[in-house]
Design a protein around this motif. Structure first.
Motif, PDB file in Angstrom:
ATOM      1  N   VAL A  90      -2.397   6.373  -4.270  1.00 39.30           N
ATOM      2  CA  VAL A  90      -1.876   5.991  -5.062  1.00 39.30           C
ATOM      3  C   VAL A  90      -1.370   4.760  -5.061  1.00 39.30           C
ATOM      4  CG1 VAL A  90       0.720   6.068  -5.744  1.00 39.30           C
ATOM      5  CG2 VAL A  90      -0.307   8.030  -4.849  1.00 39.30           C
ATOM      6  N   LEU A  91      -2.137   3.509  -6.472  1.00 35.01           N
ATOM      7  CA  LEU A  91      -2.395   2.313  -6.238  1.00 35.01           C
ATOM      8  C   LEU A  91      -0.917   1.360  -7.394  1.00 35.01           C
ATOM      9  CD1 LEU A  91      -6.259   2.384  -7.445  1.00 35.01           C
ATOM     10  CD2 LEU A  91      -4.926   1.876  -5.186  1.00 35.01           C
ATOM     11  N   ALA A  92       0.336   1.248  -6.813  1.00 34.77           N
ATOM     12  CA  ALA A  92       1.207   0.851  -7.577  1.00 34.77           C
ATOM     13  C   ALA A  92       1.096  -0.115  -7.731  1.00 34.77           C
ATOM     14  CB  ALA A  92       2.111   0.812  -6.574  1.00 34.77           C
ATOM     15  N   ARG A  93       2.624  -1.004  -8.634  1.00 28.70           N
ATOM     16  CA  ARG A  93       2.354  -2.189  -9.545  1.00 28.70           C
ATOM     17  C   ARG A  93       2.847  -2.932  -7.714  1.00 28.70           C
ATOM     18  NH1 ARG A  93       4.525   1.214 -12.416  1.00 28.70           N
ATOM     19  NH2 ARG A  93       3.204   1.186 -14.303  1.00 28.70           N
ATOM     20  N   SER A  94       3.517  -2.945  -7.174  1.00 27.83           N
ATOM     21  CA  SER A  94       3.291  -3.302  -5.908  1.00 27.83           C
ATOM     22  C   SER A  94       2.940  -3.113  -4.968  1.00 27.83           C
ATOM     23  CB  SER A  94       5.424  -3.716  -5.922  1.00 27.83           C
ATOM     24  OG  SER A  94       5.924  -2.057  -5.347  1.00 27.83           O
ATOM     25  N   VAL A  95       2.653  -3.616  -3.863  1.00 23.36           N
ATOM     26  CA  VAL A  95       1.655  -3.209  -2.697  1.00 23.36           C
ATOM     27  C   VAL A  95       2.997  -2.142  -1.734  1.00 23.36           C
ATOM     28  CG1 VAL A  95       1.560  -4.304   0.204  1.00 23.36           C
ATOM     29  CG2 VAL A  95       0.902  -5.744  -2.454  1.00 23.36           C
ATOM     30  N   PHE A  96       3.893  -2.826  -1.475  1.00 20.95           N
ATOM     31  CA  PHE A  96       4.813  -1.750  -0.947  1.00 20.95           C
ATOM     32  C   PHE A  96       5.046  -0.430  -1.292  1.00 20.95           C
ATOM     33  CE2 PHE A  96       9.137  -0.326  -0.866  1.00 20.95           C
ATOM     34  CZ  PHE A  96       9.289  -0.152   0.638  1.00 20.95           C
ATOM     35  N   PRO A 168       2.672  10.326  -9.414  1.00 19.47           N
ATOM     36  CA  PRO A 168       2.334   9.357  -9.872  1.00 19.47           C
ATOM     37  C   PRO A 168       2.995   7.549  -9.145  1.00 19.47           C
ATOM     38  CG  PRO A 168       3.806   9.925 -11.512  1.00 19.47           C
ATOM     39  CD  PRO A 168       3.145  10.962 -10.830  1.00 19.47           C
ATOM     40  N   PRO A 169       2.926   6.837  -8.794  1.00 23.35           N
ATOM     41  CA  PRO A 169       3.313   5.654  -8.079  1.00 23.35           C
ATOM     42  C   PRO A 169       5.109   5.562  -8.505  1.00 23.35           C
ATOM     43  CG  PRO A 169       1.539   4.790  -9.254  1.00 23.35           C
ATOM     44  CD  PRO A 169       1.724   6.578  -9.671  1.00 23.35           C
ATOM     45  N   SER A 170       5.787   4.836  -7.376  1.00 28.99           N
ATOM     46  CA  SER A 170       7.334   5.052  -7.445  1.00 28.99           C
ATOM     47  C   SER A 170       7.834   3.748  -7.586  1.00 28.99           C
ATOM     48  CB  SER A 170       7.748   6.245  -6.272  1.00 28.99           C
ATOM     49  OG  SER A 170       7.791   7.333  -6.409  1.00 28.99           O
ATOM     50  N   ALA A 177       7.408  -3.900 -15.785  1.00 30.22           N
ATOM     51  CA  ALA A 177       7.133  -5.088 -17.470  1.00 30.22           C
ATOM     52  C   ALA A 177       5.646  -5.888 -16.698  1.00 30.22           C
ATOM     53  CB  ALA A 177       8.088  -5.439 -16.968  1.00 30.22           C
ATOM     54  N   LEU A 178       5.135  -5.385 -15.459  1.00 25.77           N
ATOM     55  CA  LEU A 178       4.286  -6.145 -14.405  1.00 25.77           C
ATOM     56  C   LEU A 178       3.014  -6.142 -15.224  1.00 25.77           C
ATOM     57  CD1 LEU A 178       4.706  -6.518 -11.052  1.00 25.77           C
ATOM     58  CD2 LEU A 178       5.583  -8.005 -12.713  1.00 25.77           C
ATOM     59  N   ASP A 179       2.119  -7.083 -15.196  1.00 22.66           N
ATOM     60  CA  ASP A 179       0.572  -6.967 -16.183  1.00 22.66           C
ATOM     61  C   ASP A 179      -0.438  -6.466 -15.285  1.00 22.66           C
ATOM     62  OD1 ASP A 179       1.276  -7.169 -18.649  1.00 22.66           O
ATOM     63  OD2 ASP A 179       1.392  -9.340 -18.693  1.00 22.66           O
ATOM     64  N   VAL A 180       0.246  -4.942 -14.035  1.00 19.91           N
ATOM     65  CA  VAL A 180      -0.614  -4.657 -13.308  1.00 19.91           C
ATOM     66  C   VAL A 180      -1.398  -3.036 -13.435  1.00 19.91           C
ATOM     67  CG1 VAL A 180      -0.593  -4.362 -10.553  1.00 19.91           C
ATOM     68  CG2 VAL A 180       0.521  -6.075 -11.661  1.00 19.91           C
ATOM     69  N   TRP A 181      -2.593  -3.003 -13.483  1.00 22.03           N
ATOM     70  CA  TRP A 181      -2.467  -1.724 -14.093  1.00 22.03           C
ATOM     71  C   TRP A 181      -1.765  -0.210 -12.904  1.00 22.03           C
ATOM     72  CZ3 TRP A 181      -5.092   2.959 -10.856  1.00 22.03           C
ATOM     73  CH2 TRP A 181      -5.231   3.513 -12.272  1.00 22.03           C
ATOM     74  N   ALA A 182      -1.698   0.728 -13.062  1.00 21.38           N
ATOM     75  CA  ALA A 182      -1.016   1.131 -11.728  1.00 21.38           C
ATOM     76  C   ALA A 182      -1.457   2.695 -11.602  1.00 21.38           C
ATOM     77  CB  ALA A 182       0.756   1.090 -11.707  1.00 21.38           C
ATOM     78  N   GLY A 183      -1.530   3.453 -11.071  1.00 24.93           N
ATOM     79  CA  GLY A 183      -2.174   4.994 -11.129  1.00 24.93           C
ATOM     80  C   GLY A 183      -2.372   5.641 -10.407  1.00 24.93           C
ATOM     81  N   VAL A 184      -3.267   6.743 -10.248  1.00 22.31           N
ATOM     82  CA  VAL A 184      -3.410   7.427  -9.093  1.00 22.31           C
ATOM     83  C   VAL A 184      -5.452   7.806  -9.019  1.00 22.31           C
ATOM     84  CG1 VAL A 184      -3.682   9.452  -7.776  1.00 22.31           C
ATOM     85  CG2 VAL A 184      -1.131   9.196  -8.502  1.00 22.31           C
ATOM     86  N   LEU A 185      -6.168   7.632  -7.743  1.00 23.11           N
ATOM     87  CA  LEU A 185      -7.242   7.355  -8.269  1.00 23.11           C
ATOM     88  C   LEU A 185      -7.307   8.510  -7.050  1.00 23.11           C
ATOM     89  CD1 LEU A 185     -10.136   6.661  -8.392  1.00 23.11           C
ATOM     90  CD2 LEU A 185      -9.899   5.036  -6.066  1.00 23.11           C
TER      91      LEU A 185
END
Length: 216
Positions: A90-96, A168-170, A177-185
């Motif tokens: 699970v790849l989120a916009r934030s590391v946390f 998906p990520p939480s 609003a961040l320009d960071v891809w998020a989703g699930v691999l």
């Protein structure tokens, strides 16, 4: 089907909404695995051993050599057995908020050695079929000497917990609003083309119960 009972050891305290008391979910997690991790205490220190296993109704059978000290220590104490499947990163916009989609089971109890030859064959069949369904009937059964050299432990599934994370990520709402891809691999286990034993006699085909597991 009797639900899983909550004990002090199996109660999920962090993110309890991911836990399940459905015994069928426990069965599905165990039946989908091939290797468990057996935790024992030896000489005052913890030891975790990858171990072959198989399930038959409410009993988990563990396999090893009679010379394996971890298996010999098991019947004298409570043990912990775990099985985990990783289904996605699970790849989120934030590391946390990075995480893993998973299914996991934890079983506690005192295993009992299986000594009766017929009961031991039953356990070994469950373990063999766990790895390769249909293989027991396609091969030679163990001899008396081989049975004597093989250790089988029976662990009841009376104290177990299940925890599952899917989805998906939480991320926190401001991070959307961040320009960071998020989703699930997604993570998947596949079987490749079987490789024959170099000593295999010519003309022996790959059995159907093995060939059908090959991922196209």
């Amino acid at each position: 089907m009797k639900p899983l009972s909550s004990t002090a050891r199996t109660r999920v305290r962090r993110l309890p909404e991911r836990s399940s008391a459905d015994r069928a979910v426990l069965y599905d997690i165990l039946d989908a695995g091939m290797i468990c991790h057996l935790g024992v205490v030896m000489d005052g220190a913890p030891r975790v051993i990858p171990t072959g296993y198989g399930r038959l109704e409410d009993t988990l059978y563990l396999h090893g050599s009679t010379g394996a000290s971890s298996l010999m220590a098991g019947p004298s104490q409570d043990v912990c057995v775990t099985v985990t499947h990783v289904d996605g990163i699970v790849l989120a916009r934030s590391v946390f908020h990075h995480s893993i989609n998973y299914r996991s089971a934890v079983i506690y109890g005192t295993p009992q050695p299986v000594t009766d030859p017929d009961a031991k064959r039953t356990g070994l069949r469950a373990i063999t079929e766990q790895l390769a369904p249909g293989q027991w009937d396609a091969t030679r059964e163990p001899s008396r000497k081989e049975l004597a050299a093989t250790a089988v432990l029976a662990l009841p599934l009376s104290e177990a917990s299940v925890k599952v994370r899917q989805g998906p990520p939480s991320d926190d709402e401001p991070d959307h609003a961040l320009d960071v891809w998020a989703g699930v691999l997604p993570v998947q286990q596949t079987f490749g083309t079987p490789s024959p034993d170099p000593l295999l006699r010519p003309g022996i085909p790959i059995p159907g119960h093995i060939a059908h597991r090959v991922t196209s």
